[in-house]
Design a protein around this motif. Structure first.
Motif, PDB file in Angstrom:
ATOM      1  N   ALA A  31       8.673  54.984  43.779  1.00  0.00           N
ATOM      2  CA  ALA A  31       7.618  55.991  43.645  1.00  0.00           C
ATOM      3  C   ALA A  31       8.254  57.357  43.382  1.00  0.00           C
ATOM      4  O   ALA A  31       9.417  57.580  43.703  1.00  0.00           O
ATOM      5  CB  ALA A  31       6.779  56.046  44.921  1.00  0.00           C
ATOM      6  N   ASP A  32       7.465  58.238  42.810  1.00  0.00           N
ATOM      7  CA  ASP A  32       7.932  59.599  42.557  1.00  0.00           C
ATOM      8  C   ASP A  32       7.918  60.436  43.832  1.00  0.00           C
ATOM      9  O   ASP A  32       8.672  61.398  43.961  1.00  0.00           O
ATOM     10  CB  ASP A  32       7.038  60.278  41.512  1.00  0.00           C
ATOM     11  CG  ASP A  32       6.977  59.472  40.228  1.00  0.00           C
ATOM     12  OD1 ASP A  32       8.036  59.279  39.614  1.00  0.00           O
ATOM     13  OD2 ASP A  32       5.877  59.017  39.861  1.00  0.00           O
ATOM     14  N   GLU A  33       7.028  60.063  44.747  1.00  0.00           N
ATOM     15  CA  GLU A  33       6.889  60.805  45.990  1.00  0.00           C
ATOM     16  C   GLU A  33       6.704  59.822  47.133  1.00  0.00           C
ATOM     17  O   GLU A  33       5.968  58.845  47.009  1.00  0.00           O
ATOM     18  CB  GLU A  33       5.668  61.729  45.901  1.00  0.00           C
ATOM     19  CG  GLU A  33       5.432  62.608  47.101  1.00  0.00           C
ATOM     20  CD  GLU A  33       4.250  63.538  46.884  1.00  0.00           C
ATOM     21  OE1 GLU A  33       3.291  63.459  47.690  1.00  0.00           O
ATOM     22  OE2 GLU A  33       4.276  64.330  45.916  1.00  0.00           O
ATOM     23  N   VAL A  34       7.384  60.105  48.238  1.00  0.00           N
ATOM     24  CA  VAL A  34       7.196  59.333  49.464  1.00  0.00           C
ATOM     25  C   VAL A  34       6.664  60.291  50.516  1.00  0.00           C
ATOM     26  O   VAL A  34       7.284  61.324  50.799  1.00  0.00           O
ATOM     27  CB  VAL A  34       8.508  58.676  49.954  1.00  0.00           C
ATOM     28  CG1 VAL A  34       8.310  58.025  51.323  1.00  0.00           C
ATOM     29  CG2 VAL A  34       9.011  57.647  48.952  1.00  0.00           C
ATOM     30  N   ILE A  35       5.514  59.947  51.060  1.00  0.00           N
ATOM     31  CA  ILE A  35       4.922  60.730  52.139  1.00  0.00           C
ATOM     32  C   ILE A  35       5.238  60.004  53.441  1.00  0.00           C
ATOM     33  O   ILE A  35       4.781  58.877  53.658  1.00  0.00           O
ATOM     34  CB  ILE A  35       3.403  60.889  51.971  1.00  0.00           C
ATOM     35  CG1 ILE A  35       3.096  61.596  50.645  1.00  0.00           C
ATOM     36  CG2 ILE A  35       2.810  61.655  53.156  1.00  0.00           C
ATOM     37  CD1 ILE A  35       1.631  61.566  50.264  1.00  0.00           C
TER      38      ILE A  35
END
Length: 157
Positions: A31-35
């Motif tokens: 993924a481009d972002e991990v929250i």
């Protein structure tokens, strides 16, 4: 949609360990972002406050724009929807972890249409858990082999 893929990595992260860090790194490959989503359960006794956990994780990822940290007190699936997450990221170390995660993943898919991606822990992290780290801390033992060095000073205050 802007084409950015978001993974939500939920947990209590009490505390955030080297195994968690490895999962985030691998999650950034998917993924481009991990929250990193810190679940807040008032009925569960925590070793570290939510604020301390957030601070320690934000310190660790201060120079990584693809990682965000948030706390939530709802169903994980509802939180994932609220932040526009594409999938839930989970790590498992043992068959018991898998047996725990599988029905939850099935439920999140059925109720909310949210997929769960399960990554198996790398062998060097199989022995690390937040529970073990908390126990070591209780007996005033060194935890530096189990948590990121960047967060150690925050956890030991």
């Amino acid at each position: 949609m802007n084409g950015t893929r978001k993974a939500v990595f939920p947990g209590t992260f009490d505390p955030f360990t080297l195994g968690h860090r490895a999962m985030v790194k691998r999650g950034l490959g998917l993924a481009d972002e991990v929250i990193i989503a810190i679940g807040v359960n008032p009925d569960k006794k925590s070793c570290f406050t939510v604020d301390r956990r957030i601070k320690s994780i934000e310190t660790l990822y201060a120079n990584e724009p693809g990682v965000k940290v948030a706390a939530y007190d709802s169903l994980t699936a509802d939180f994932v929807k609220a932040v526009g997450g594409d999938f839930i990221l989970r790590g498992v170390r043992t068959i018991q972890d898998y047996e725990y995660e599988k029905p939850i993943a099935d439920l999140n898919l059925k109720l909310a249409g949210i997929e769960t991606v399960i990554l198996f822990a790398e062998p060097e992290f199989l022995h690390i858990s937040s529970t073990i780290v908390r126990e070591l801390l209780q007996y005033k033992k060194d935890i530096s082999d189990f948590v990121p060095k960047e967060t150690l000073y925050i956890l030991q205050r």
